[in-house]
Design a protein around this motif. Structure first.
Motif, short mmCIF file in Angstrom:
data_model
loop_
_atom_site.label_atom_id
_atom_site.label_comp_id
_atom_site.label_asym_id
_atom_site.label_seq_id
_atom_site.Cartn_x
_atom_site.Cartn_y
_atom_site.Cartn_z
N ALA A 13 0.83 -1.20 0.00
CA ALA A 13 0.00 0.00 0.00
C ALA A 13 0.87 1.25 0.00
O ALA A 13 0.56 2.22 -0.70
N ASP A 14 1.95 1.25 0.77
CA ASP A 14 2.84 2.41 0.81
C ASP A 14 3.50 2.62 -0.55
O ASP A 14 3.60 3.74 -1.02
N TYR A 17 0.83 4.04 -2.90
CA TYR A 17 0.52 5.42 -2.53
C TYR A 17 1.66 6.35 -2.93
O TYR A 17 1.44 7.43 -3.46
N ARG A 18 2.91 5.96 -2.68
CA ARG A 18 4.05 6.81 -2.99
C ARG A 18 4.16 7.04 -4.50
O ARG A 18 4.40 8.15 -4.95
N TRP A 20 1.73 6.96 -6.67
CA TRP A 20 0.63 7.84 -7.04
C TRP A 20 0.94 9.28 -6.66
O TRP A 20 0.70 10.20 -7.43
N HIS A 21 1.48 9.50 -5.45
CA HIS A 21 1.78 10.85 -4.99
C HIS A 21 2.89 11.49 -5.82
O HIS A 21 2.83 12.69 -6.12
N ARG A 24 1.30 12.53 -9.10
CA ARG A 24 0.44 13.70 -8.87
C ARG A 24 1.28 14.96 -8.66
O ARG A 24 0.97 16.02 -9.20
#
Length: 133
Positions: A13-14, A17-18, A20-21, A24
């Motif tokens: 998950a990390d 998420y990383r 994706w961030h 972005r």
């Protein structure tokens, strides 16, 4: 077995998420919008790192280092990058670099996820390249 599965879920998950961030953040910078990059920092005169974030505004003459413990520190752009401290990395994914602001400032050691490091280098070394017309 449940703890092991929980650790694996947090790891994946990390990573998701990383990624994706970072994507972005890259899109927002390309569009001329301000971003926040998670960071740990330590001025040369202190011994411990402080967790916070770098507030980067495309084309600005400084980058703000904001943390709950120390408040806000503005890092003027146009300085030089130096070798990091080899023994103080949080993890292998976190790249460290030393940044010396222009005009006899104090060396600041920055640690960011390695995928953010190119953005930090551009924001601090050449912010005019990010200015939008």
């Amino acid at each position: 077995m449940g703890e092991f599965i929980g650790e694996l879920m947090a790891l994946f998950a990390d990573g998701f998420y990383r990624r994706w961030h970072v994507a972005r953040t890259t899109r927002r910078l390309a569009a001329g919008r301000p971003v926040r990059v998670p960071c740990s920092a330590r001025p040369e005169r202190r011994t411990g790192y402080t967790n916070g974030s770098l507030h980067i505004t495309p084309g600005a003459d400084s980058v703000a280092l904001v943390s709950r413990d120390d408040g806000r520190l503005d890092l003027p752009a146009g300085g030089t990058f130096h070798e990091p401290e080899p023994d103080t990395w949080h993890s292998q994914d976190w790249a460290a670099t030393g940044y010396l602001p222009p005009g006899a400032g104090e060396l600041v050691y920055l640690q960011v996820d390695s995928r953010y490091l190119p953005m930090v280098h551009v924001a601090l070394a050449d912010p005019r390249s990010q200015r939008t017309a």
